[in-house]
Design a protein around this motif. Structure first.
Motif, PDB file in Angstrom:
ATOM      1  N   ALA A   1     -19.392  -9.360   2.627  1.00  0.00           N
ATOM      2  CA  ALA A   1     -19.457 -10.270   3.774  1.00  0.00           C
ATOM      3  C   ALA A   1     -18.071 -10.766   4.141  1.00  0.00           C
ATOM      4  O   ALA A   1     -17.705 -10.867   5.323  1.00  0.00           O
ATOM      5  N   LEU A   2     -17.265 -11.087   3.119  1.00  0.00           N
ATOM      6  CA  LEU A   2     -15.905 -11.538   3.375  1.00  0.00           C
ATOM      7  C   LEU A   2     -15.088 -10.435   4.028  1.00  0.00           C
ATOM      8  O   LEU A   2     -14.337 -10.679   4.973  1.00  0.00           O
ATOM      9  N   VAL A   3     -15.255  -9.223   3.530  1.00  0.00           N
ATOM     10  CA  VAL A   3     -14.495  -8.100   4.077  1.00  0.00           C
ATOM     11  C   VAL A   3     -14.838  -7.887   5.544  1.00  0.00           C
ATOM     12  O   VAL A   3     -13.967  -7.690   6.390  1.00  0.00           O
ATOM     13  N   ARG A   4     -16.140  -7.931   5.862  1.00  0.00           N
ATOM     14  CA  ARG A   4     -16.547  -7.725   7.253  1.00  0.00           C
ATOM     15  C   ARG A   4     -15.978  -8.811   8.157  1.00  0.00           C
ATOM     16  O   ARG A   4     -15.690  -8.564   9.320  1.00  0.00           O
ATOM     17  N   ALA A   5     -15.831 -10.026   7.608  1.00  0.00           N
ATOM     18  CA  ALA A   5     -15.345 -11.142   8.421  1.00  0.00           C
ATOM     19  C   ALA A   5     -13.835 -11.112   8.618  1.00  0.00           C
ATOM     20  O   ALA A   5     -13.315 -11.768   9.526  1.00  0.00           O
ATOM     21  N   ALA A   6     -13.104 -10.395   7.762  1.00  0.00           N
ATOM     22  CA  ALA A   6     -11.641 -10.376   7.852  1.00  0.00           C
ATOM     23  C   ALA A   6     -11.202  -9.880   9.228  1.00  0.00           C
ATOM     24  O   ALA A   6     -11.624  -8.813   9.680  1.00  0.00           O
ATOM     25  N   HIS A   7     -10.350 -10.662   9.880  1.00  0.00           N
ATOM     26  CA  HIS A   7      -9.999 -10.319  11.261  1.00  0.00           C
ATOM     27  C   HIS A   7      -8.786 -11.137  11.679  1.00  0.00           C
ATOM     28  O   HIS A   7      -8.665 -12.317  11.349  1.00  0.00           O
TER      29      HIS A   7
ATOM     30  N   ASP B   1       0.374  -8.122  21.574  1.00  0.00           N
ATOM     31  CA  ASP B   1      -1.076  -7.944  21.465  1.00  0.00           C
ATOM     32  C   ASP B   1      -1.378  -7.212  20.159  1.00  0.00           C
ATOM     33  O   ASP B   1      -0.708  -6.230  19.829  1.00  0.00           O
ATOM     34  N   LEU B   2      -2.377  -7.685  19.438  1.00  0.00           N
ATOM     35  CA  LEU B   2      -2.751  -7.043  18.173  1.00  0.00           C
ATOM     36  C   LEU B   2      -4.183  -7.401  17.827  1.00  0.00           C
ATOM     37  O   LEU B   2      -4.570  -8.572  17.903  1.00  0.00           O
ATOM     38  N   VAL B   3      -4.942  -6.413  17.449  1.00  0.00           N
ATOM     39  CA  VAL B   3      -6.283  -6.628  16.920  1.00  0.00           C
ATOM     40  C   VAL B   3      -6.393  -5.828  15.625  1.00  0.00           C
ATOM     41  O   VAL B   3      -6.136  -4.622  15.610  1.00  0.00           O
ATOM     42  N   ALA B   4      -6.770  -6.510  14.524  1.00  0.00           N
ATOM     43  CA  ALA B   4      -6.923  -5.836  13.239  1.00  0.00           C
ATOM     44  C   ALA B   4      -8.165  -6.363  12.549  1.00  0.00           C
ATOM     45  O   ALA B   4      -8.372  -7.582  12.456  1.00  0.00           O
TER      46      ALA B   4
ATOM     47  N   LEU C   1       4.641 -12.832  11.549  1.00  0.00           N
ATOM     48  CA  LEU C   1       3.809 -13.117  10.379  1.00  0.00           C
ATOM     49  C   LEU C   1       3.527 -14.608  10.259  1.00  0.00           C
ATOM     50  O   LEU C   1       2.412 -15.017   9.905  1.00  0.00           O
ATOM     51  N   ARG C   2       4.509 -15.433  10.559  1.00  0.00           N
ATOM     52  CA  ARG C   2       4.312 -16.881  10.482  1.00  0.00           C
ATOM     53  C   ARG C   2       3.319 -17.363  11.531  1.00  0.00           C
ATOM     54  O   ARG C   2       2.526 -18.279  11.282  1.00  0.00           O
ATOM     55  N   VAL C   3       3.349 -16.735  12.708  1.00  0.00           N
ATOM     56  CA  VAL C   3       2.358 -17.064  13.737  1.00  0.00           C
ATOM     57  C   VAL C   3       0.962 -16.675  13.257  1.00  0.00           C
ATOM     58  O   VAL C   3      -0.005 -17.431  13.401  1.00  0.00           O
ATOM     59  N   LEU C   4       0.837 -15.492  12.668  1.00  0.00           N
ATOM     60  CA  LEU C   4      -0.457 -15.047  12.148  1.00  0.00           C
ATOM     61  C   LEU C   4      -0.956 -15.960  11.028  1.00  0.00           C
ATOM     62  O   LEU C   4      -2.160 -16.218  10.914  1.00  0.00           O
ATOM     63  N   ALA C   5      -0.029 -16.449  10.203  1.00  0.00           N
ATOM     64  CA  ALA C   5      -0.407 -17.311   9.083  1.00  0.00           C
ATOM     65  C   ALA C   5      -0.764 -18.717   9.523  1.00  0.00           C
ATOM     66  O   ALA C   5      -1.342 -19.489   8.749  1.00  0.00           O
ATOM     67  N   GLY C   6      -0.405 -19.077  10.767  1.00  0.00           N
ATOM     68  CA  GLY C   6      -0.646 -20.425  11.249  1.00  0.00           C
ATOM     69  C   GLY C   6       0.461 -21.394  10.922  1.00  0.00           C
ATOM     70  O   GLY C   6       0.339 -22.598  11.164  1.00  0.00           O
ATOM     71  N   ASP C   7       1.578 -20.899  10.373  1.00  0.00           N
ATOM     72  CA  ASP C   7       2.711 -21.761  10.038  1.00  0.00           C
ATOM     73  C   ASP C   7       3.593 -22.070  11.236  1.00  0.00           C
ATOM     74  O   ASP C   7       4.370 -23.033  11.204  1.00  0.00           O
ATOM     75  N   LEU C   8       3.507 -21.256  12.267  1.00  0.00           N
ATOM     76  CA  LEU C   8       4.380 -21.387  13.424  1.00  0.00           C
ATOM     77  C   LEU C   8       3.534 -21.250  14.685  1.00  0.00           C
ATOM     78  O   LEU C   8       2.935 -20.199  14.913  1.00  0.00           O
TER      79      LEU C   8
ATOM     80  N   ASP D   1      -2.975 -16.382  22.672  1.00  0.00           N
ATOM     81  CA  ASP D   1      -4.138 -16.705  21.852  1.00  0.00           C
ATOM     82  C   ASP D   1      -3.969 -16.085  20.471  1.00  0.00           C
ATOM     83  O   ASP D   1      -3.626 -14.904  20.345  1.00  0.00           O
ATOM     84  N   VAL D   2      -4.214 -16.889  19.427  1.00  0.00           N
ATOM     85  CA  VAL D   2      -4.112 -16.438  18.035  1.00  0.00           C
ATOM     86  C   VAL D   2      -5.412 -16.779  17.330  1.00  0.00           C
ATOM     87  O   VAL D   2      -5.824 -17.946  17.315  1.00  0.00           O
ATOM     88  N   ARG D   3      -6.055 -15.784  16.737  1.00  0.00           N
ATOM     89  CA  ARG D   3      -7.313 -16.021  16.024  1.00  0.00           C
ATOM     90  C   ARG D   3      -7.263 -15.342  14.663  1.00  0.00           C
ATOM     91  O   ARG D   3      -6.735 -14.249  14.517  1.00  0.00           O
ATOM     92  N   ARG D   4      -7.860 -16.024  13.671  1.00  0.00           N
ATOM     93  CA  ARG D   4      -7.876 -15.511  12.305  1.00  0.00           C
ATOM     94  C   ARG D   4      -9.247 -15.775  11.692  1.00  0.00           C
ATOM     95  O   ARG D   4      -9.888 -16.786  12.007  1.00  0.00           O
TER      96      ARG D   4
END
Length: 533
Positions: free
Chosen positions: A8-14, A34-37, A57-64, A70-73
């Motif tokens: 379930a965790l793996v499927r949710a990873a995004h 633009d990136l979707v993973a 990477l810092r934007v993706l991590a939410g540090d910056l 739009d940024v979603r994790r």
């Protein structure tokens, strides 16, 4: 070792970025990313130094926070960047506990929920089910064992009471990476994870990343790792329209796509420049005709000038308008690395080391002799003494036994692994000073193609790690050395620059010694002699 993360965790990873923009001090760093993973995607972020890879990477991590976009994790996120979050007095165990915070928290929450369930408290069933699902998602009970496996594979410190300050920079980074690989995060964000890894560590990292069932986003200069791991490549390098490029099909598809993109860019720019030059030539010719016809023939013909002049004036104006309307819309492609001409000293042994050792660092005596044009690759696991040997040859370090002799007229350039920040001085100031000190003519910093105009004028302390690495290389080359000693020269450098540098090193008349774990560089220098420590 395959991961046992919750399905379930793996499927949710995004992770998803949409039209993300970021600027520092008014200077764009990220423009329209633009990136979707999703689960199973392994995304490589590449680009020249200073292009915003770490910032992404810092934007993706939410540090910056991004300026726009739009940024979603989704899913727990583990980050291995180039900073160690604890101080020298903190211990190995402190760092392990910090990196396993999510695991420790999940197990503590499960224990409290179990106590509540045993006491029959209201709502305890739901709380226990939620806590159990969280712990299962992280496979929390197995986290410490996974960390121990990675600690051994990466040759990191296993003594939990040992202060971090007693570890080398490389061992501290390997320790943190081992923690991250064992923590069970759904999303891994890795910044230069192969730095400080030997062949065994590289193999372990590659295996773990390929087996990771969630999302991996990595910034790396290691072309072999990118080829083995990446399913998608995001290229932040400048493009003809200023926007990043995304290439599917893995690293080989990126290399081919980038080559084709660069060829189209150069061709379109050349066409537009040539057309502008043609219009400028037409205007110049029209102006020449106007001037020629404005001078009347001797003694008569003034009316000829008067009747023909208006048509010529109109032709000049028309060509001026055409030239003004023609804009070279395609920007010039970025410059390539240009290796300066390094000198040789034929018939002279430039550098000779005989029986050199350093207690605790280079224990077996080593002999090396270098003439102009010689090539040597120094290999061996971490701790074998590769960096120590290069420091001895560069006379940065004195041997405990043995001798190092250098020809009196020979200049030796040594590139170590660590960079001096040089305070508030600018890159061009340092380079010009080094060039003047060498006493030999050489190219300006701008001619090397290593730093752009903005970075050349900035205080060095404000430059990114990769850009400082480029400056370190420029400073070594400024001395016009007869011998180049390069310790892990590919660290923090882009793949494109490494390819250009490798070709230049192969052709220079100077003697070259490289110490490296870089698997692709080892393949590219397969014909060079090896010294295994």
């Amino acid at each position: 070792m395959a991961s046992r993360l919750s399905p379930a965790l793996v499927r949710a990873a995004h992770v998803r970025l949409s039209d993300v923009h970021l600027s520092f001090g008014g200077r764009p760093v990220l423009a329209g990313v633009d990136l979707v993973a999703a689960a199973g995607d392994r995304v490589a972020v590449v680009g020249e130094n200073g292009r915003g890879k770490t910032s992404l990477l810092r934007v993706l991590a939410g540090d910056l926070p991004a300026d726009r976009g739009d940024v979603r994790r989704a899913g727990s996120i583990g980050v291995a960047d180039q900073r160690i979050p604890l101080g020298a007095a903190d211990t190995v165990g402190d760092l392990i506990d910090l990196e396993l915070t999510a695991v420790r928290t999940a197990l503590a929450r499960l224990e409290r929920a179990g106590d509540a369930l045993a006491d029959g408290r209201p709502g305890a069933d739901d709380a226990y089910a939620a806590a159990l699902a969280e712990a299962e998602a992280l496979d929390a009970w197995d986290a410490d064992r996974r960390v121990e496996v990675s600690l051994a594979a990466l040759d990191a410190a296993a003594d939990r009471d040992r202060p971090l300050g007693t570890l080398s920079v490389g061992r501290r980074h390997r320790l943190r990476l081992a923690c991250l690989l064992g923590a069970g995060h759904a999303v891994l964000l890795l910044d230069e994870p192969t730095n400080h890894l030997d062949a065994g560590g590289l193999a372990h990292l590659t295996e773990r990343l390929r087996a990771h069932p969630g999302v991996v986003v990595l910034v790396s200069h290691d072309r072999a790792l990118l080829a083995d791991v990446a399913t998608t490549v995001v290229d932040l390098d400048p493009s003809s329209d200023g926007r990043p490029r995304v290439y599917g099909g893995g690293y080989p598809a990126y290399v081919e796509g980038r080559r084709a993109e660069r060829a189209r860019w150069e061709a379109r720019h050349a066409e537009q420049v040539a057309e502008r030059q043609r219009l400028a030539d037409d205007l110049s010719a029209a102006q020449d005709r106007l001037r020629d016809n404005w001078r009347p023939d001797k003694g008569h013909g003034k009316h000829t000038r008067a009747t023909r002049a208006p048509g010529l004036v109109r032709a000049v104006h028309r060509r001026q308008e055409e030239l003004s309307a023609h804009v070279v819309e395609v920007p010039p492609p970025p410059t390539r690395f240009a290796m300066p001409e390094l000198p040789g000293l034929v018939g002279t042994t430039l550098l000779r080391a005989e029986g050199v050792t350093v207690a605790g660092r280079l224990t077996c005596p080593v002999d090396v002799a270098l003439d102009s044009g010689d090539r040597l690759v120094v290999t061996g696991p971490n701790g074998a003494g590769k960096s120590t040997l290069l420091a001895l040859l560069g006379e940065v370090l004195a041997p405990d036994t043995g001798t190092v002799r250098r020809a009196g007229s020979a200049r030796v350039g040594w590139l170590g692994q660590e960079s001096d920040h040089h305070g508030r001085r600018t890159a061009v100031e340092l380079y010009d000073e080094r060039l003047a000190r060498s006493g030999a003519p050489g190219p300006a910093l701008s001619e090397l193609g290593l730093l752009d105009g903005h970075d050349r004028r900035r205080p060095v302390a404000e430059l990114s790690v990769g850009t400082r690495r480029r400056l370190d290389l420029a400073l070594v080359l400024a001395a016009r050395p007869h011998v180049l000693l390069l310790d892990e020269p590919t660290n923090h450098l882009s793949a494109a620059l490494v390819d250009e540098l490798t070709a230049a090193l192969d052709a220079t008349p100077a003697a070259v010694v490289i110490a490296t774990h870089d698997r692709q560089l080892l393949r590219d220098t397969a014909s060079w002699p090896r010294l295994a420590l």
